[in-house]
Design a protein around this motif. Sequence first.
Motif, PDB file in Angstrom:
ATOM      1  N   SER B 189       1.826   5.167  -0.246  1.00  0.00           N
ATOM      2  CA  SER B 189       2.264   5.072   1.151  1.00  0.00           C
ATOM      3  C   SER B 189       2.950   3.746   1.427  1.00  0.00           C
ATOM      4  O   SER B 189       3.689   3.630   2.381  1.00  0.00           O
ATOM      5  CB  SER B 189       1.094   5.191   2.119  1.00  0.00           C
ATOM      6  OG  SER B 189       0.239   6.195   1.757  1.00  0.00           O
ATOM      7  N   ILE B 190       2.615   2.740   0.624  1.00  0.00           N
ATOM      8  CA  ILE B 190       3.320   1.462   0.754  1.00  0.00           C
ATOM      9  C   ILE B 190       3.751   1.014  -0.639  1.00  0.00           C
ATOM     10  O   ILE B 190       2.937   1.003  -1.563  1.00  0.00           O
ATOM     11  CB  ILE B 190       2.429   0.391   1.417  1.00  0.00           C
ATOM     12  CG1 ILE B 190       2.199   0.748   2.889  1.00  0.00           C
ATOM     13  CG2 ILE B 190       3.063  -0.984   1.297  1.00  0.00           C
ATOM     14  CD1 ILE B 190       1.581  -0.362   3.701  1.00  0.00           C
ATOM     15  N   ARG B 191       5.028   0.736  -0.791  1.00  0.00           N
ATOM     16  CA  ARG B 191       5.572   0.245  -2.062  1.00  0.00           C
ATOM     17  C   ARG B 191       6.479  -0.939  -1.760  1.00  0.00           C
ATOM     18  O   ARG B 191       7.109  -0.971  -0.713  1.00  0.00           O
ATOM     19  CB  ARG B 191       6.443   1.332  -2.723  1.00  0.00           C
ATOM     20  CG  ARG B 191       5.632   2.437  -3.297  1.00  0.00           C
ATOM     21  CD  ARG B 191       6.051   3.862  -3.001  1.00  0.00           C
ATOM     22  NE  ARG B 191       7.413   4.291  -2.894  1.00  0.00           N
ATOM     23  CZ  ARG B 191       7.752   5.409  -2.239  1.00  0.00           C
ATOM     24  NH1 ARG B 191       6.824   6.131  -1.630  1.00  0.00           N
ATOM     25  NH2 ARG B 191       8.982   5.790  -2.177  1.00  0.00           N
ATOM     26  N   ALA B 192       6.507  -1.880  -2.665  1.00  0.00           N
ATOM     27  CA  ALA B 192       7.319  -3.069  -2.391  1.00  0.00           C
ATOM     28  C   ALA B 192       8.291  -3.355  -3.524  1.00  0.00           C
ATOM     29  O   ALA B 192       7.964  -3.162  -4.697  1.00  0.00           O
ATOM     30  CB  ALA B 192       6.406  -4.266  -2.166  1.00  0.00           C
ATOM     31  N   ASP B 193       9.490  -3.775  -3.150  1.00  0.00           N
ATOM     32  CA  ASP B 193      10.423  -4.363  -4.095  1.00  0.00           C
ATOM     33  C   ASP B 193      10.414  -5.864  -3.827  1.00  0.00           C
ATOM     34  O   ASP B 193      10.470  -6.284  -2.672  1.00  0.00           O
ATOM     35  CB  ASP B 193      11.845  -3.839  -3.887  1.00  0.00           C
ATOM     36  CG  ASP B 193      11.939  -2.328  -4.092  1.00  0.00           C
ATOM     37  OD1 ASP B 193      11.022  -1.757  -4.710  1.00  0.00           O
ATOM     38  OD2 ASP B 193      12.915  -1.733  -3.609  1.00  0.00           O
ATOM     39  N   VAL B 194      10.338  -6.641  -4.899  1.00  0.00           N
ATOM     40  CA  VAL B 194      10.252  -8.091  -4.743  1.00  0.00           C
ATOM     41  C   VAL B 194      11.538  -8.736  -5.244  1.00  0.00           C
ATOM     42  O   VAL B 194      11.953  -8.497  -6.373  1.00  0.00           O
ATOM     43  CB  VAL B 194       9.056  -8.648  -5.547  1.00  0.00           C
ATOM     44  CG1 VAL B 194       9.075 -10.165  -5.545  1.00  0.00           C
ATOM     45  CG2 VAL B 194       7.747  -8.124  -4.985  1.00  0.00           C
ATOM     46  N   ASN B 216       3.363  -0.971  -6.640  1.00  0.00           N
ATOM     47  CA  ASN B 216       2.556  -0.116  -5.778  1.00  0.00           C
ATOM     48  C   ASN B 216       1.086  -0.498  -5.702  1.00  0.00           C
ATOM     49  O   ASN B 216       0.245   0.327  -5.413  1.00  0.00           O
ATOM     50  CB  ASN B 216       2.718   1.353  -6.179  1.00  0.00           C
ATOM     51  CG  ASN B 216       2.447   1.535  -7.649  1.00  0.00           C
ATOM     52  OD1 ASN B 216       1.896   0.634  -8.279  1.00  0.00           O
ATOM     53  ND2 ASN B 216       2.814   2.678  -8.198  1.00  0.00           N
ATOM     54  N   SER B 217       0.780  -1.782  -5.969  1.00  0.00           N
ATOM     55  CA  SER B 217      -0.558  -2.286  -5.649  1.00  0.00           C
ATOM     56  C   SER B 217      -0.462  -3.784  -5.392  1.00  0.00           C
ATOM     57  O   SER B 217       0.481  -4.443  -5.828  1.00  0.00           O
ATOM     58  CB  SER B 217      -1.535  -2.009  -6.802  1.00  0.00           C
ATOM     59  OG  SER B 217      -1.270  -2.873  -7.881  1.00  0.00           O
ATOM     60  N   MET B 218      -1.449  -4.308  -4.662  1.00  0.00           N
ATOM     61  CA  MET B 218      -1.476  -5.744  -4.389  1.00  0.00           C
ATOM     62  C   MET B 218      -1.495  -6.525  -5.679  1.00  0.00           C
ATOM     63  O   MET B 218      -0.853  -7.556  -5.830  1.00  0.00           O
ATOM     64  CB  MET B 218      -2.749  -6.111  -3.609  1.00  0.00           C
ATOM     65  CG  MET B 218      -2.728  -5.723  -2.188  1.00  0.00           C
ATOM     66  SD  MET B 218      -1.321  -6.381  -1.338  1.00  0.00           S
ATOM     67  CE  MET B 218      -1.603  -5.609   0.215  1.00  0.00           C
ATOM     68  N   LYS B 219      -2.286  -5.991  -6.611  1.00  0.00           N
ATOM     69  CA  LYS B 219      -2.450  -6.672  -7.891  1.00  0.00           C
ATOM     70  C   LYS B 219      -1.108  -6.733  -8.617  1.00  0.00           C
ATOM     71  O   LYS B 219      -0.734  -7.770  -9.164  1.00  0.00           O
ATOM     72  CB  LYS B 219      -3.459  -5.882  -8.731  1.00  0.00           C
ATOM     73  CG  LYS B 219      -4.427  -6.771  -9.464  1.00  0.00           C
ATOM     74  CD  LYS B 219      -5.541  -5.938 -10.060  1.00  0.00           C
ATOM     75  CE  LYS B 219      -5.949  -6.510 -11.396  1.00  0.00           C
ATOM     76  NZ  LYS B 219      -6.806  -5.585 -12.128  1.00  0.00           N
TER      77      LYS B 219
END
Lengths: 479, 477
Positions: B189-194, B216-219
Amino acid sequence: MKTIKELRGMLDKKEVSSVELTKEYLDRADSLNGEVNAYITISRDEALDEAERADKKIAEGGALPLTGIPLAVKDNICIEGVRTTCASKMLENFKPIYNATAIEKLNEQGAVYLGKTNMDEFAMGGSSQTSYFGGPKNPYDTERVPGGSSGGSAAAVAADMCAAALGSDTGGSIRQPSSFCGVTGLKPTYGTVSRYGLIAFASSLDQIGPIANSAEDCGIILNAIAGRDRHDQTSRDTGVSDYTSLIGESVKGKKIAMPKEFFGEGIDDEVKESVFAAAKFFEENGAELVEVSIPTLKYAVSSYYLLACAEASSNLARYDGVKYGYRTEDAESFDELIKRSRYEGFGREVKRRILLGTYALSSGYYDAYYKKAMAVRQQFIKEHKSIFEKCDVMLTPTAPTVAYKCDENIDDPVKMYLADICTVTSNMVGIPTVSTPCGYDKNGMPIGVSISANHFEDAKVIQFADCFEKQFSKQAARI
Amino acid sequence: MSEIFDTVIGLEVHAELLTNSKVFCTCSAEFGGDPNTHICPACTGQPGALPVINHRAVEFAVKAGLAFDCEINRYSRFDRKNYFYPDLPKAYQISQLDLPLCINGKVELSTGTVVRLNRIHLEEDAGKLTHDDYNGESLADYNRCSVPLIEIVTEPDIKSAEEAAEFVAKLGQYLKYLGVCDAKMQEGSIRADVNISLKRKGDEKLGERAEIKNLNSMKAITRAIKFEEERQAEIILSGGTVEQETRRFDDNQGRTKPMRNKENANDYRYFPEPDILAVTFTDEDIEKIRATIPALPKERKEKYINEYKISENDAEVLTSEKYISDFFDDTVAIYPEYKNVANLFLTEIMRRVKETESEEIPFSPEDFAEVVKMADKNTVNRNDAKDIIRTMFEEGGKPMEIAKAKNYLVVEDNAAIADFVEAMLDEKAELLEQYFAGKQNIFGFFMGQATKGLQGKATPRSIKEYLETAIEKRKNK
């Protein structure tokens, strides 16, 4: 050759049944299709089933204007379960899983579909000769093209292989073949007919419309298929309940715009003469002819092709061999699968336009091409707005020439594109335009006159075309 | 390393919106389902099918924008992003380029860093591919196609992996508060590109950046950033230059790997989506949406600290999730002993909801308020109150019924106290003497005996009161 209105009377009076009528059209379609190639698919069994149901409906006294009327449908309009090819190898065996909204609406009326008509591949062309299934021929002279891209629909109507047909018009694809085949074709105001289920060529320009034996028939069909559709956000509730309602009203005192750019160089003399004669007819009936100017017309074809191809390059990207349609064999990777499926599945003209559109949208070229073409489109809208502030309708030739020989022009895309000069602005602006026959050249080939009006004044163009048709003596196709 | 370089990070966070139906058709947007069961002609890119915008998704995106102090564009448009991939049936994604719904927001972090948001736009998700290496096949599931996403794009204001993680956590927390996203990273539901680059301390110019896709995880976010910091530092320190490229993070190996470089970057050939009308808002429309935004963590936390006098740490925990904060608020509305409610809440409720991850408290704020009150008024012992809460969690039931059934109710039976204490003091006369002689701790022994013997009949306070007077009397005799 009978109009829908006449057939309706015969059906309602039980002079003929829909099954009998359908059989007649089917037999004629079968016997002529070898020569005219108007149909890609003739669906005899389904048509007879529908006719039988229609007869029941008529017997029960529930007949609507199109109940039991045998129609043809351009092969880019989806009918559930019926092969819909877009005249492309890419969709040679494609059967849609849903009905276009226009089809749903005709179903509600109980119309009968005789089959799917031939066209330019993905509606890209003005001759219908880019069809993967071989080009249809003009019923007035089978050595000539029927025009395009709705050439099969126009030819089927002209050859009496159906009572009327649905076509689609992106840059003249209903009107130009209607002109070439001596029949009446209407491109409605953009948004009048839902595009849901019309296989997209250029979304901001595409519009489904009728091709028929009279303007009134076009109005009857438009009555059935028009309306806001929850599946198409660009469709509109036009507030018009009957597009034939202005028929019979006098044109006296009406102002008819004659844009001078449409009567200049590049338009055949015989075409000019016929169209002027049509204008004269309206003048004699009390209308006033007003010379106007559309200075931007010289940019019409180039800006139209940039926009249409840009949208097409995106709309046709979904044909990748993954989900449906043609898939190449033994591809090693996804990249190869898509490249080869598209290379093998699309014809030359389609590929040319996809490349043109892709180029126009590419980074670094977007501003120079797409953006500029959009600016031209805005300019067209302005220029037309000012015309319709002064005038009721606009009268122009539908095409610069009559139907040409099948082997002419085809290899010269630029020349082909330029021939769209008379029709593309109507799509760019989104206004309604009807083409109706107004004469025949020395070879007996039909000439069409176009009547346009402001947005959502489709009833007005039908009124004017009907007024002209009532005094015009049509020559039937020779076939 | 951090003595030489500053880390510069910008994030693009994708959050799936919690609408019932998809963003451009009416199919269910629910997560999962048997493959290709939530599909229709539109979301599978059937020839002739058209997208129709889901206004609920637009509203959700605007809600998110307002919560992060964005400006809402009064005229917003959709664009097509064109690229070929088997999980993208139309071969374009409907997204927003020039005129997104929301622009210029901000998110404040606990470090004091203010992360500026460049934009929040609405777009559609793609499908899911499963590769079956055994049969050499790829299978496409289009259930996720056209599920609404918002993309939240920051300016390069984030300075560390920890800040990045806090930012993403905070986004998730706020989106959940708003009810527009469930923020379940494990379900995507939440994914990030850095986007990350290094610059030498004191330098103005940013270094070349690498974009790490789809974390797709904080880790994964923190590990990927830390790995990149080291990788880029090594390159620069050894005299090389960092290449602008797109990388992916390999979770197993804990390292990022190149995907494509600048030359192979996609040209998405964006252009305005002709099938979708522009979205326009009046000020009134926006105020209507704003009115649906609940009080957000920052506001609640300040209230807890300043008005309820709850410690900052406790306030942080109590506002971590909306359902928790709501439950707390509802409880103190009934029984405004803020600290007592907070204490039992933090020890007894928080622990259990964390264990079960259910996000559901199986009893009402009224019930909880009653338990706190019972403990405060000594109607039950504090330990018994805790057991009542445990019972309500595990077996259900109403506080009073449980207290009665378990015999926890304290009844002040003064006669019983007198009988018991007098008898005890008679019996333990020797001990009492020792107490009088100065052995103070013997009082504790008496208290213990009495409390035990009088369980359920008296509160410790009244026992203590009686015991003290009784001893005093005997002393003076």
